[in-house]
Motif scaffolding. Sequence first.
Motif, mmCIF file in Angstrom:
data_model
loop_
_atom_site.group_PDB
_atom_site.id
_atom_site.type_symbol
_atom_site.label_atom_id
_atom_site.label_comp_id
_atom_site.label_asym_id
_atom_site.label_seq_id
_atom_site.Cartn_x
_atom_site.Cartn_y
_atom_site.Cartn_z
ATOM 1 N N TYR A 52 5.512 0.780 1.821
ATOM 2 C CA TYR A 52 4.281 0.353 2.238
ATOM 3 C C TYR A 52 3.511 1.680 3.158
ATOM 4 O O TYR A 52 2.194 1.907 3.116
ATOM 5 N N GLU A 53 4.186 2.385 3.790
ATOM 6 C CA GLU A 53 3.957 3.666 4.298
ATOM 7 C C GLU A 53 3.258 4.646 3.372
ATOM 8 O O GLU A 53 2.329 5.453 3.721
ATOM 9 N N THR A 54 3.718 5.015 2.299
ATOM 10 C CA THR A 54 3.204 5.828 1.218
ATOM 11 C C THR A 54 2.156 5.139 0.432
ATOM 12 O O THR A 54 1.548 6.002 -0.452
ATOM 13 N N GLY A 55 1.992 3.874 0.573
ATOM 14 C CA GLY A 55 0.983 3.131 -0.304
ATOM 15 C C GLY A 55 1.555 2.757 -1.883
ATOM 16 O O GLY A 55 0.789 2.251 -2.516
ATOM 17 N N GLU A 56 2.916 3.155 -2.015
ATOM 18 C CA GLU A 56 3.392 2.341 -2.995
ATOM 19 C C GLU A 56 3.425 0.957 -3.141
ATOM 20 O O GLU A 56 3.539 0.190 -4.507
ATOM 21 N N ARG A 57 3.457 0.170 -2.092
ATOM 22 C CA ARG A 57 3.474 -1.130 -1.972
ATOM 23 C C ARG A 57 2.295 -1.822 -0.914
ATOM 24 O O ARG A 57 2.116 -0.778 0.144
ATOM 25 N N ARG A 58 1.680 -2.681 -1.144
ATOM 26 C CA ARG A 58 0.743 -3.169 -0.218
ATOM 27 C C ARG A 58 1.296 -4.236 0.529
ATOM 28 O O ARG A 58 2.288 -4.904 0.050
ATOM 29 N N LEU A 59 1.042 -4.373 1.810
ATOM 30 C CA LEU A 59 1.363 -5.490 2.618
ATOM 31 C C LEU A 59 0.605 -6.862 2.791
ATOM 32 O O LEU A 59 -0.664 -6.652 2.348
ATOM 33 N N ASP A 60 1.107 -7.996 2.744
ATOM 34 C CA ASP A 60 0.345 -9.106 2.814
ATOM 35 C C ASP A 60 0.074 -9.509 4.173
ATOM 36 O O ASP A 60 0.750 -8.671 5.177
ATOM 37 N N VAL A 61 -0.660 -10.209 4.516
ATOM 38 C CA VAL A 61 -1.123 -10.618 5.853
ATOM 39 C C VAL A 61 0.424 -11.068 6.758
ATOM 40 O O VAL A 61 0.544 -10.553 7.995
ATOM 41 N N VAL A 62 1.274 -11.668 6.256
ATOM 42 C CA VAL A 62 2.241 -12.064 6.911
ATOM 43 C C VAL A 62 3.212 -10.810 7.351
ATOM 44 O O VAL A 62 3.649 -10.640 8.502
ATOM 45 N N GLU A 63 3.295 -10.074 6.582
ATOM 46 C CA GLU A 63 4.049 -8.844 6.541
ATOM 47 C C GLU A 63 3.564 -7.997 7.583
ATOM 48 O O GLU A 63 4.164 -7.368 8.630
ATOM 49 N N PHE A 64 2.197 -7.742 7.601
ATOM 50 C CA PHE A 64 1.435 -7.161 8.382
ATOM 51 C C PHE A 64 1.595 -7.594 9.912
ATOM 52 O O PHE A 64 1.994 -6.725 10.749
ATOM 53 N N VAL A 65 1.498 -8.813 10.007
ATOM 54 C CA VAL A 65 1.550 -9.385 11.309
ATOM 55 C C VAL A 65 3.095 -9.367 12.034
ATOM 56 O O VAL A 65 3.260 -8.756 13.100
ATOM 57 N N ASP A 66 4.077 -9.469 11.088
ATOM 58 C CA ASP A 66 5.426 -8.931 11.592
ATOM 59 C C ASP A 66 5.795 -7.859 11.815
ATOM 60 O O ASP A 66 6.250 -7.357 13.158
ATOM 61 N N ILE A 67 5.184 -6.670 11.251
ATOM 62 C CA ILE A 67 5.244 -5.398 11.506
ATOM 63 C C ILE A 67 4.616 -5.304 12.889
ATOM 64 O O ILE A 67 5.031 -4.468 13.657
ATOM 65 N N ALA A 68 3.354 -5.558 13.109
ATOM 66 C CA ALA A 68 2.579 -5.480 14.392
ATOM 67 C C ALA A 68 3.224 -5.776 15.110
ATOM 68 O O ALA A 68 3.319 -5.264 16.428
ATOM 69 N N ARG A 69 3.656 -7.070 15.404
ATOM 70 C CA ARG A 69 4.652 -7.670 16.376
ATOM 71 C C ARG A 69 5.745 -6.977 16.768
ATOM 72 O O ARG A 69 6.100 -6.400 17.898
ATOM 73 N N GLN A 70 6.518 -6.400 15.794
ATOM 74 C CA GLN A 70 7.742 -5.662 16.054
ATOM 75 C C GLN A 70 7.499 -4.352 16.878
ATOM 76 O O GLN A 70 8.306 -3.787 17.607
ATOM 77 N N LEU A 71 6.215 -3.700 16.363
ATOM 78 C CA LEU A 71 5.905 -2.427 16.868
ATOM 79 C C LEU A 71 5.031 -2.575 18.341
ATOM 80 O O LEU A 71 4.763 -1.673 18.817
ATOM 81 N N GLY A 72 4.750 -3.882 18.528
ATOM 82 C CA GLY A 72 4.101 -4.159 19.747
ATOM 83 C C GLY A 72 2.595 -3.686 19.607
ATOM 84 O O GLY A 72 1.874 -3.440 20.750
#
Length: 85
Positions: A52-72
Amino acid sequence: MEAKLSAKGNKAHDPRYRDLIDKLVAARKGKGLSQEALAKQLGRHQQFVSRYETGERRLDVVEFVDIARQLGVGLDILDQVPTLR
C-alpha cells in the motif's frame, strides 16, 4: 486538482490518495516503526504495508482506519488532503 484515471476508470492514481498514503508513511516513520513492525501490530505481513505504501495495493476504508489507529493518527488527517475541484 485533476485525478488521473486508470484503464478501469478508477482513481488509483488520484494525487489525493497518494498524499494520504504519504501522510501514513510519514506517521509510521515518525513513530520509528519499520514496515515489518507496523505489519506485526496489524497482524499482517510486511508485504501488505509495502504494497500500500508503494501504490501497488489500495487500502479500503476499514484498513485505513486500522492503520491510522495503530499509528495514532486521527481522522482529522483527512482535512489535510486537498479536495477535488
